[in-house]
Design a protein around this motif. Structure first.
Motif, PDB file in Angstrom:
ATOM      1  N   ASP A 134       5.483   3.385  -9.199  1.00  0.00           N
ATOM      2  CA  ASP A 134       4.709   4.433  -8.531  1.00  0.00           C
ATOM      3  C   ASP A 134       4.086   3.854  -7.257  1.00  0.00           C
ATOM      4  O   ASP A 134       3.296   2.907  -7.319  1.00  0.00           O
ATOM      5  N   ALA A 135       4.441   4.457  -6.137  1.00  0.00           N
ATOM      6  CA  ALA A 135       4.001   3.951  -4.833  1.00  0.00           C
ATOM      7  C   ALA A 135       2.480   3.866  -4.719  1.00  0.00           C
ATOM      8  O   ALA A 135       1.976   3.132  -3.871  1.00  0.00           O
ATOM      9  N   PHE A 136       1.771   4.596  -5.564  1.00  0.00           N
ATOM     10  CA  PHE A 136       0.321   4.634  -5.406  1.00  0.00           C
ATOM     11  C   PHE A 136      -0.418   3.785  -6.438  1.00  0.00           C
ATOM     12  O   PHE A 136      -1.628   3.871  -6.577  1.00  0.00           O
ATOM     13  N   LYS A 137       0.334   2.976  -7.163  1.00  0.00           N
ATOM     14  CA  LYS A 137      -0.298   2.095  -8.158  1.00  0.00           C
ATOM     15  C   LYS A 137      -0.544   0.720  -7.518  1.00  0.00           C
ATOM     16  O   LYS A 137       0.240   0.263  -6.687  1.00  0.00           O
ATOM     17  N   LYS A 138      -1.652   0.096  -7.977  1.00  0.00           N
ATOM     18  CA  LYS A 138      -2.063  -1.189  -7.381  1.00  0.00           C
ATOM     19  C   LYS A 138      -0.981  -2.270  -7.505  1.00  0.00           C
ATOM     20  O   LYS A 138      -0.779  -3.061  -6.591  1.00  0.00           O
ATOM     21  N   ASP A 139      -0.301  -2.317  -8.669  1.00  0.00           N
ATOM     22  CA  ASP A 139       0.695  -3.380  -8.852  1.00  0.00           C
ATOM     23  C   ASP A 139       1.826  -3.257  -7.839  1.00  0.00           C
ATOM     24  O   ASP A 139       2.368  -4.256  -7.366  1.00  0.00           O
ATOM     25  N   VAL A 140       2.171  -2.006  -7.482  1.00  0.00           N
ATOM     26  CA  VAL A 140       3.240  -1.801  -6.496  1.00  0.00           C
ATOM     27  C   VAL A 140       2.752  -2.238  -5.107  1.00  0.00           C
ATOM     28  O   VAL A 140       3.474  -2.926  -4.371  1.00  0.00           O
TER      29      VAL A 140
END
Ligand SMILES: C[S@@+](CC[C@H](N)C(=O)[O-])C[C@H]1O[C@@H](n2cnc3c(N)ncnc32)[C@H](O)[C@@H]1O
Length: 203
Positions: free
Chosen positions: A95-101
């Motif tokens: 998910d482009a909006f997750k911190k790990d990404v």
């Protein structure tokens, strides 16, 4: 993009001129033509740039961008769906909006010259549901700019016409030197999608 694959949608899709052309030339999606139109009118991507392609699968825009940046540049792509490898493109599944990404993107390149965002939510066909979902994605993508877009960078985003569009466009206008709204010929006429081309990130 997720669609409800009705027979009507399938028959319209396969008789579509841009679908046929993308198959003929080996482009991953008809979206390739939308970016081509925007590029030709605005010279968005140039050799040596780093481009971040959000919502990249099946990969039409990644293919396009990787050709434009040449061997000197780099394309980083991200999608919640897998994407077949595109030459010279670093793909991140998530998910482009997750911190790990975001962390994974920053590991590859701290800041990018261009953010392309063609993310589309699961479309229901009900405007009252789809429009707020799209605009919410649009705000998240705009928020990402402050972490990874270079000063004077470019931001190209798919948005959707509707009650909240004007407010969103105003928010973009405050952060970029030049903005415009673009409806590519390759974008289906009955679709509410429109693209915003924002150039010259101010922060
Ligand atoms: C219209 S398609 C993109 C087509 C692509 N630009 C191309 O040229 O082939 C939209 C994509 O957004 C992806 N997507 C939706 N939500 C996402 C999210 N939160 N993060 C990353 N990708 C997302 C979908 O999985 C879908 O592949």
């Amino acid at each position: 993009m997720y669609y409800t694959c009705s027979n009507t949608w399938l028959s319209r899709h396969f008789s579509d001129k841009f679908v046929k052309e993308s198959k003929r030339f080996g482009y991953r999606s008809r979206a390739w033509f939308k970016l081509d139109e925007m590029q030709k009118a605005n010279n968005i991507i140039t050799s040596g740039m780093t481009v971040l392609d959000l919502g990249s699968s099946p990969g039409g825009w990644s293919q396009y961008a990787s050709q434009k940046v040449n061997n000197l540049g780099h394309v980083i792509s991200c999608d919640i769906k897998p994407m077949l490898e595109v030459s010279k493109v670093s793909f991140i599944l998530g998910d482009a909006f997750k911190k790990d990404v975001l962390k994974k993107i920053c590991k590859i390149k701290n800041k990018v010259d261009v953010i392309l965002c063609d993310i589309a939510p699961n479309i229901t066909g009900i405007t009252e549901i789809d429009h707020p979902k799209c605009i919410s994605i649009n705000y998240k993508a705009l928020n990402l700019c402050k972490y990874i877009l270079l000063k004077n960078g470019k931001f190209i985003i798919k948005s959707f016409n509707g009650s909240e569009f004007k407010r969103y466009y105003t928010a973009i206008k405050k952060l970029f030197k030049k903005t415009k709204i673009f409806k590519p010929v390759a974008s289906r006429l009955n679709s509410q999608e429109i693209y915003i081309i924002a150039i010259g990130y101010k922060v």
